[in-house]
Scaffold this motif. Structure first.
Motif, mmCIF file in Angstrom:
data_model
loop_
_atom_site.group_PDB
_atom_site.id
_atom_site.type_symbol
_atom_site.label_atom_id
_atom_site.label_comp_id
_atom_site.label_asym_id
_atom_site.label_seq_id
_atom_site.Cartn_x
_atom_site.Cartn_y
_atom_site.Cartn_z
ATOM 1 N N ARG A 14 -26.009 -34.609 75.115
ATOM 2 C CA ARG A 14 -25.163 -33.916 76.082
ATOM 3 C C ARG A 14 -23.706 -33.918 75.616
ATOM 4 O O ARG A 14 -23.012 -32.915 75.710
ATOM 5 N N LEU A 15 -23.252 -35.056 75.116
ATOM 6 C CA LEU A 15 -21.899 -35.149 74.586
ATOM 7 C C LEU A 15 -21.720 -34.192 73.416
ATOM 8 O O LEU A 15 -20.735 -33.451 73.344
ATOM 9 N N ASP A 16 -22.680 -34.169 72.519
ATOM 10 C CA ASP A 16 -22.602 -33.300 71.351
ATOM 11 C C ASP A 16 -22.542 -31.832 71.767
ATOM 12 O O ASP A 16 -21.765 -31.056 71.219
ATOM 13 N N GLY A 17 -23.349 -31.468 72.756
ATOM 14 C CA GLY A 17 -23.344 -30.087 73.225
ATOM 15 C C GLY A 17 -22.040 -29.687 73.891
ATOM 16 O O GLY A 17 -21.629 -28.523 73.838
ATOM 17 N N ALA A 18 -21.375 -30.646 74.513
ATOM 18 C CA ALA A 18 -20.129 -30.359 75.215
ATOM 19 C C ALA A 18 -18.908 -30.413 74.303
ATOM 20 O O ALA A 18 -17.873 -29.824 74.609
ATOM 21 N N SER A 19 -19.023 -31.104 73.188
ATOM 22 C CA SER A 19 -17.873 -31.298 72.303
ATOM 23 C C SER A 19 -17.667 -30.107 71.377
ATOM 24 O O SER A 19 -18.613 -29.620 70.764
ATOM 25 N N GLN A 20 -16.424 -29.690 71.277
ATOM 26 C CA GLN A 20 -16.073 -28.619 70.347
ATOM 27 C C GLN A 20 -15.465 -29.167 69.064
ATOM 28 O O GLN A 20 -15.089 -28.407 68.182
ATOM 29 N N VAL A 21 -15.371 -30.467 68.987
ATOM 30 C CA VAL A 21 -14.770 -31.123 67.822
ATOM 31 C C VAL A 21 -15.696 -32.232 67.331
ATOM 32 O O VAL A 21 -16.585 -32.674 68.059
ATOM 33 N N PRO A 22 -15.486 -32.712 66.115
ATOM 34 C CA PRO A 22 -16.280 -33.848 65.629
ATOM 35 C C PRO A 22 -16.062 -35.064 66.521
ATOM 36 O O PRO A 22 -14.976 -35.260 67.070
#
Length: 115
Positions: A14-22
């Motif tokens: 979920r965090l990965d899907g929401a993050s636009q940055v590394p």
């Protein structure tokens, strides 16, 4: 502290899907064995690395002898860092895949010269 691997993986996805940055995972003072699991899970979900502090060295605070503490840092901490690096390298996502950046070649820094 969450210890269920499925819950951790779902949260990291979920965090990965929401993050636009590394993004990376921080040890947050958990013990080393748990942090290794967290690094593997976060890396599989898209993390680009880790930041470790106490997970590497927290036992050193209870070692009374300076020599034994130094040995702990030279051996155990170095071994732990290698284990974490291995997990991140095996499963992690290179940061430059998360941003619009040219591909970085291995050893790029060796040809870098300061002006």
């Amino acid at each position: 502290v969450e210890t269920d691997a499925k819950v951790m993986l779902d949260n990291c996805k979920r965090l990965d899907g929401a993050s636009q940055v590394p993004w990376i995972i921080l040890s947050g003072g958990v013990d080393f064995d748990l942090f290794v699991r967290q690094v593997e899970i976060a890396s599989k979900a898209g993390a680009c690395g880790f930041l470790a502090g106490r997970a590497l060295w927290q036992e050193a605070t209870s070692i009374k002898s300076r020599e034994e503490r130094q040995e702990f840092f030279r051996t155990t901490v170095v071994d732990r860092l290698r284990i974490l690096m291995s997990a991140a390298n095996a499963y992690g996502t290179p940061w430059y895949r998360r941003v619009s950046a040219p591909s970085i070649e291995e050893g790029w820094y060796q040809s870098y010269q300061q002006a």
